[in-house]
Design a protein around this motif. Structure first.
Motif, PDB file in Angstrom:
ATOM      1  N   GLY A 204       0.722  -1.303   0.020  1.00 51.41           N
ATOM      2  CA  GLY A 204      -0.082   0.099   0.139  1.00 51.41           C
ATOM      3  C   GLY A 204       0.717   1.240   0.067  1.00 51.41           C
ATOM      4  N   ASN A 205       0.168   2.326  -0.054  1.00 52.18           N
ATOM      5  CA  ASN A 205       0.789   3.679   0.015  1.00 52.18           C
ATOM      6  C   ASN A 205       1.717   3.955   1.257  1.00 52.18           C
ATOM      7  OD1 ASN A 205      -1.015   3.949  -2.042  1.00 52.18           O
ATOM      8  ND2 ASN A 205      -2.340   5.626  -1.036  1.00 52.18           N
ATOM      9  N   THR A 206       2.778   4.507   1.030  1.00 48.72           N
ATOM     10  CA  THR A 206       3.766   4.773   2.000  1.00 48.72           C
ATOM     11  C   THR A 206       3.570   6.259   2.687  1.00 48.72           C
ATOM     12  OG1 THR A 206       5.399   5.546   0.313  1.00 48.72           O
ATOM     13  CG2 THR A 206       5.299   3.243   1.099  1.00 48.72           C
ATOM     14  N   VAL A 207       2.744   7.054   1.921  1.00 44.75           N
ATOM     15  CA  VAL A 207       2.342   8.448   2.642  1.00 44.75           C
ATOM     16  C   VAL A 207       0.621   8.499   2.188  1.00 44.75           C
ATOM     17  CG1 VAL A 207       4.428   9.372   2.344  1.00 44.75           C
ATOM     18  CG2 VAL A 207       3.000   9.390   0.390  1.00 44.75           C
ATOM     19  N   GLU A 208       0.168   9.042   2.907  1.00 47.69           N
ATOM     20  CA  GLU A 208      -1.184   9.397   2.923  1.00 47.69           C
ATOM     21  C   GLU A 208      -1.713   9.940   1.312  1.00 47.69           C
ATOM     22  OE1 GLU A 208      -4.885  11.564   4.993  1.00 47.69           O
ATOM     23  OE2 GLU A 208      -3.111  10.992   6.361  1.00 47.69           O
ATOM     24  N   LYS A 209      -2.367   9.462   0.545  1.00 49.50           N
ATOM     25  CA  LYS A 209      -2.805  10.116  -0.763  1.00 49.50           C
ATOM     26  C   LYS A 209      -1.586   9.745  -1.641  1.00 49.50           C
ATOM     27  CE  LYS A 209      -6.281  13.039   0.678  1.00 49.50           C
ATOM     28  NZ  LYS A 209      -6.760  14.771   0.799  1.00 49.50           N
ATOM     29  N   GLY A 210      -0.667   8.953  -1.289  1.00 50.31           N
ATOM     30  CA  GLY A 210       0.447   8.535  -2.064  1.00 50.31           C
ATOM     31  C   GLY A 210      -0.010   7.397  -3.322  1.00 50.31           C
ATOM     32  N   ARG A 211       1.323   6.573  -3.495  1.00 44.08           N
ATOM     33  CA  ARG A 211       0.804   5.597  -4.447  1.00 44.08           C
ATOM     34  C   ARG A 211       1.356   4.171  -3.905  1.00 44.08           C
ATOM     35  NH1 ARG A 211       5.208   3.389  -7.224  1.00 44.08           N
ATOM     36  NH2 ARG A 211       7.229   4.187  -6.812  1.00 44.08           N
ATOM     37  N   LEU A 212       1.118   3.053  -4.606  1.00 43.93           N
ATOM     38  CA  LEU A 212       1.692   1.958  -3.996  1.00 43.93           C
ATOM     39  C   LEU A 212       3.097   1.579  -4.153  1.00 43.93           C
ATOM     40  CD1 LEU A 212      -1.059  -0.507  -5.986  1.00 43.93           C
ATOM     41  CD2 LEU A 212      -1.223   0.559  -3.626  1.00 43.93           C
ATOM     42  N   ARG A 213       3.515   1.085  -3.341  1.00 45.82           N
ATOM     43  CA  ARG A 213       5.029   0.398  -3.411  1.00 45.82           C
ATOM     44  C   ARG A 213       5.078  -0.626  -4.326  1.00 45.82           C
ATOM     45  NH1 ARG A 213       9.022   3.867  -1.421  1.00 45.82           N
ATOM     46  NH2 ARG A 213      10.026   1.898  -0.842  1.00 45.82           N
ATOM     47  N   ASP A 214       6.198  -0.689  -5.060  1.00 48.48           N
ATOM     48  CA  ASP A 214       6.675  -1.733  -5.901  1.00 48.48           C
ATOM     49  C   ASP A 214       6.855  -3.008  -5.080  1.00 48.48           C
ATOM     50  OD1 ASP A 214       6.040  -0.122  -8.116  1.00 48.48           O
ATOM     51  OD2 ASP A 214       8.088   0.152  -8.702  1.00 48.48           O
ATOM     52  N   VAL A 215       7.872  -2.898  -4.168  1.00 45.86           N
ATOM     53  CA  VAL A 215       8.283  -3.874  -3.147  1.00 45.86           C
ATOM     54  C   VAL A 215       7.486  -4.097  -1.847  1.00 45.86           C
ATOM     55  CG1 VAL A 215      10.337  -4.634  -2.011  1.00 45.86           C
ATOM     56  CG2 VAL A 215      10.552  -3.688  -4.028  1.00 45.86           C
ATOM     57  N   LEU A 216       7.259  -5.274  -1.518  1.00 45.04           N
ATOM     58  CA  LEU A 216       6.600  -5.581  -0.265  1.00 45.04           C
ATOM     59  C   LEU A 216       6.983  -4.720   0.749  1.00 45.04           C
ATOM     60  CD1 LEU A 216       4.113  -7.043   1.058  1.00 45.04           C
ATOM     61  CD2 LEU A 216       5.906  -9.003   1.571  1.00 45.04           C
ATOM     62  N   GLN A 217       6.234  -4.081   1.779  1.00 47.69           N
ATOM     63  CA  GLN A 217       6.630  -3.461   2.859  1.00 47.69           C
ATOM     64  C   GLN A 217       6.248  -3.946   4.137  1.00 47.69           C
ATOM     65  OE1 GLN A 217       8.444   0.217   2.299  1.00 47.69           O
ATOM     66  NE2 GLN A 217       8.572  -1.226   0.600  1.00 47.69           N
ATOM     67  N   GLU A 218       7.144  -3.744   5.293  1.00 44.33           N
ATOM     68  CA  GLU A 218       6.772  -4.283   6.735  1.00 44.33           C
ATOM     69  C   GLU A 218       6.855  -3.276   7.594  1.00 44.33           C
ATOM     70  OE1 GLU A 218      10.910  -6.101   7.902  1.00 44.33           O
ATOM     71  OE2 GLU A 218       9.628  -7.608   7.200  1.00 44.33           O
ATOM     72  N   ALA A 219       5.827  -3.640   8.743  1.00 43.72           N
ATOM     73  CA  ALA A 219       6.044  -2.593   9.836  1.00 43.72           C
ATOM     74  C   ALA A 219       5.754  -3.740  11.291  1.00 43.72           C
ATOM     75  CB  ALA A 219       5.058  -1.600   9.604  1.00 43.72           C
ATOM     76  N   GLN A 220       6.611  -3.040  12.070  1.00 45.53           N
ATOM     77  CA  GLN A 220       6.271  -3.626  13.552  1.00 45.53           C
ATOM     78  C   GLN A 220       5.373  -2.737  14.145  1.00 45.53           C
ATOM     79  OE1 GLN A 220       9.550  -4.900  15.764  1.00 45.53           O
ATOM     80  NE2 GLN A 220       8.249  -5.275  17.613  1.00 45.53           N
ATOM     81  N   VAL A 221       4.360  -3.137  14.953  1.00 41.21           N
ATOM     82  CA  VAL A 221       3.089  -1.938  15.436  1.00 41.21           C
ATOM     83  C   VAL A 221       2.848  -2.653  16.629  1.00 41.21           C
ATOM     84  CG1 VAL A 221       2.155  -1.685  13.168  1.00 41.21           C
ATOM     85  CG2 VAL A 221       1.699  -3.595  14.507  1.00 41.21           C
TER      86      VAL A 221
END
Length: 318
Positions: free
Chosen positions: A184-201
């Motif tokens: 998904g987007n890496t900034v609000e109202k941005g664009r999709l990422r080409d490479v899978l992203q991850e996050a610890q929450v």
């Protein structure tokens, strides 16, 4: 030359013998219990910053991650939402992702790291059926859960694995490492990422999430909040339907604790992402898979019986 049968073998015996050859050992698998929630090519526990702001996941880090892609005329298949592989032919996702209910418009891509560069282990399947929770509420996102049943049976490998589903509430604490992933987007109202992203929450208690300066009471018992209180760590558009998984050292497995559902903006302070609580829907998931697979098994069996009777009649066996 006609096929020869042993003398005295009754027609019903011939029918059963042929059916045993034609029917596969298992037309579909139930939800795996033992072989799930592992990352064969990634030994260490994941560590990362966030999807908002960008952090590439390691190849093979989330082997149950699925890209659900919708066909657009003149464009082709486009990533719309994430999903989680839970057995050989079932993907769990969010109900609000179902922009078109006709399964013929959808593809599911498993074992993918880059949206536009498939690896040798990447698998793509058309969708047989889409099962949306009958009580899904578009206005409140209550019961935001759906199943995509795949036409193909996906073989597991080092880069494709099912995630474990909780049978009930899991003991998630401040020490439990939990992660989100998606394109998904890496900034609000941005664009999709080409490479899978991850996050610890971090996972927040509902009493905190429902405070007046947070979500003011809209988080129900079937949902929970996760992210960072100060913002900056969150899922965003395009991550919907994807997994929130937590690692439990005693089981040495990852469990699908939540399904990415909705939120106000992306990465805002005190407005973390809201996730469907998977444990509350285990009965629904089990029943949908059982009923659908049983119906498919019966329909295939009926077709095979009719074909076999026709074949036996044609060859003067009956």
């Amino acid at each position: 030359m006609r096929r020869r049968f042993r003398a005295g073998l009754p027609a019903c015996g011939v029918l059963l013998a042929l059916l045993s050859e034609l029917l596969p050992d298992a037309l579909s698998d139930v939800i795996p219990i033992d072989e799930c929630g592992t990352r064969p090519v990634v030994d260490e526990i994941a560590t990362g910053s966030r999807i908002i702001g960008g952090h590439d996941a390691q190849l093979g880090a989330w082997p149950w991650q699925v890209s659900l892609q919708l066909y657009n005329f003149g464009v082709g298949y486009v990533h719309v939402c994430g999903g989680s592989l839970i057995n050989h032919n079932s993907v769990l996702t969010a109900a609000h992702c179902v922009k078109k209910s006709d399964p013929g418009f959808w593809n599911a891509v498993i074992g993918m790291h880059h949206l536009y560069r498939y690896q040798a282990h990447t698998r793509k399947s058309r969708v047989r059926a889409i099962l949306v929770h009958s009580n899904f509420d578009h206005s409140t996102f209550k019961n935001d859960v759906a199943l995509f049943k795949l036409i193909d049976s996906i073989k597991f490998n080092e880069y494709i694995q099912p995630v474990c589903l909780p049978n009930g509430p899991l003991p998630v604490t401040n020490e439990t490492p939990c992660y989100i992933s998606g394109w998904g987007n890496t900034v609000e109202k941005g664009r999709l990422r080409d490479v899978l992203q991850e996050a610890q929450v971090d996972i927040f208690p509902s009493v905190l999430c429902n405070q007046i300066d947070w979500y003011a009471g809209i988080v129900t018992k079937d949902m929970f909040c996760a992210g960072a209180e100060s913002g900056g760590i969150d899922s965003c558009q395009g991550d919907s339907g994807g997994p929130l998984t937590c690692y439990f050292p005693d089981a040495t497995k990852y469990y699908l604790v939540g399904i990415t559902s909705f939120g106000l903006g992306c990465g805002r302070p005190k407005l973390p992402g809201i996730y469907t609580l998977t444990a509350h829907y285990r009965t629904w998931i089990n029943s949908q898979i059982f009923l659908f697979d049983r119906a498919i098994d019966r329909s295939i069996s009926h077709v095979l019986i009719i074909w076999t009777l026709w074949w036996l009649t044609l060859h003067n066996v009956l």
